[in-house]
Every structure is written in C-alpha cells, then in structure tokens.
Design a protein around this motif. Sequence first.
Motif, short mmCIF file in Angstrom:
data_model
loop_
_atom_site.label_atom_id
_atom_site.label_comp_id
_atom_site.label_asym_id
_atom_site.label_seq_id
_atom_site.Cartn_x
_atom_site.Cartn_y
_atom_site.Cartn_z
N LYS A 160 -1.52 6.51 10.11
CA LYS A 160 -1.30 6.04 8.63
C LYS A 160 -0.59 7.27 7.83
O LYS A 160 -1.26 8.43 7.71
CB LYS A 160 -2.97 6.16 7.96
CG LYS A 160 -3.08 5.23 6.70
CD LYS A 160 -4.37 5.09 6.39
CE LYS A 160 -4.76 4.73 5.11
NZ LYS A 160 -6.36 4.42 5.15
N HIS A 161 0.50 7.08 7.14
CA HIS A 161 1.32 7.59 6.29
C HIS A 161 1.02 7.31 4.99
O HIS A 161 1.48 6.17 4.67
CB HIS A 161 2.64 7.77 6.92
CG HIS A 161 3.07 8.12 8.21
ND1 HIS A 161 3.44 9.39 8.53
CD2 HIS A 161 3.22 7.21 9.27
CE1 HIS A 161 3.73 9.45 9.98
NE2 HIS A 161 3.54 8.33 10.42
N PRO A 162 0.47 8.47 4.14
CA PRO A 162 0.21 7.80 2.73
C PRO A 162 1.54 7.78 2.06
O PRO A 162 2.66 8.34 2.34
CB PRO A 162 -0.66 9.12 2.02
CG PRO A 162 -0.36 10.11 3.19
CD PRO A 162 0.04 9.63 4.17
N PHE A 163 1.72 6.74 0.87
CA PHE A 163 2.70 6.74 0.02
C PHE A 163 2.07 6.55 -1.31
O PHE A 163 1.62 5.43 -1.50
CB PHE A 163 3.56 5.56 0.52
CG PHE A 163 4.75 5.28 -0.28
CD1 PHE A 163 5.92 6.00 -0.21
CD2 PHE A 163 4.79 4.52 -1.35
CE1 PHE A 163 7.18 5.90 -1.24
CE2 PHE A 163 5.95 4.10 -2.28
CZ PHE A 163 7.11 4.99 -1.97
N ASN A 164 2.28 7.50 -2.17
CA ASN A 164 1.98 7.32 -3.70
C ASN A 164 3.23 6.88 -4.47
O ASN A 164 4.02 7.60 -4.67
CB ASN A 164 1.45 8.64 -4.30
CG ASN A 164 1.16 8.63 -5.59
OD1 ASN A 164 1.25 7.83 -6.26
ND2 ASN A 164 -0.28 9.18 -5.93
N ASN A 168 -2.19 4.08 -3.74
CA ASN A 168 -2.87 4.22 -2.45
C ASN A 168 -2.29 3.31 -1.35
O ASN A 168 -2.88 2.88 -0.25
CB ASN A 168 -4.29 3.59 -2.58
CG ASN A 168 -5.20 4.18 -3.55
OD1 ASN A 168 -5.08 5.51 -3.57
ND2 ASN A 168 -5.96 3.52 -4.37
N ILE A 169 -0.92 3.38 -1.36
CA ILE A 169 -0.04 2.48 -0.38
C ILE A 169 -0.15 3.64 0.77
O ILE A 169 -0.22 4.71 0.87
CB ILE A 169 1.33 2.40 -0.96
CG1 ILE A 169 1.22 1.48 -2.12
CG2 ILE A 169 2.21 1.89 -0.02
CD1 ILE A 169 2.42 1.58 -2.94
N TYR A 170 0.01 2.79 1.85
CA TYR A 170 0.31 3.57 3.12
C TYR A 170 1.05 2.69 4.32
O TYR A 170 1.24 1.53 4.16
CB TYR A 170 -1.11 3.93 3.88
CG TYR A 170 -2.12 3.02 4.05
CD1 TYR A 170 -2.03 2.22 5.19
CD2 TYR A 170 -2.98 2.52 3.10
CE1 TYR A 170 -2.92 1.29 5.62
CE2 TYR A 170 -3.84 1.54 3.42
CZ TYR A 170 -3.94 1.15 4.78
OH TYR A 170 -4.85 0.00 4.91
#
Length: 83
Positions: A54-58, A41-43
């Motif tokens: 907000k750019h998601p980063f899994n 759930n990093i962004y």
Amino acid sequence: MLFRSLGEVSRPGAFPLLPNMTVLQALSSAGGFTQFAREKNIYVLRTEDGKQVKHPFNYKDVVSGKNSDQNIVLKAGDTIVVP
C-alpha cells in the motif's frame, strides 16, 4: 496495460496506462473526485514480490508541493483507491 481506480472518483473502473503516468494524471483520467472523497487518505495498491503493498497518496499535499515523492509512476495492474 491497465490500472484501476476505485471508490470516490467520478468514473471508477479500468483505464489504459500511459507511459510514465503518475497517480495525479491517473486521477484526472478517472474524472476527479466525488464530493465524498477523502483526498488525504488515497492509496495505491501494488503487488511487489507476490505481496500487496500500500503506497499512500495525500492529494492535498502533492498539489500544494509537499510530499511530491508520493506522486509515483504507476505500473500495470496498480489500483488507486479513493476512500
């Protein structure tokens, strides 16, 4: 030029932004995750045209080779949030 890292990272705070630094490299600069980090759930928060985006980063997907397009190159002022 700096980026910020907040939340469940070992060393939260502001760090120097190196040329072509990606989210993965930045997380390494911040010392990795605490045991409570929600790695899926990093962004990245970035101001674009005066608005916060907000750019998601899994993390789990990116390191396993999926969704590598989430490993974006950071820009000055970006904030990585690790919930």
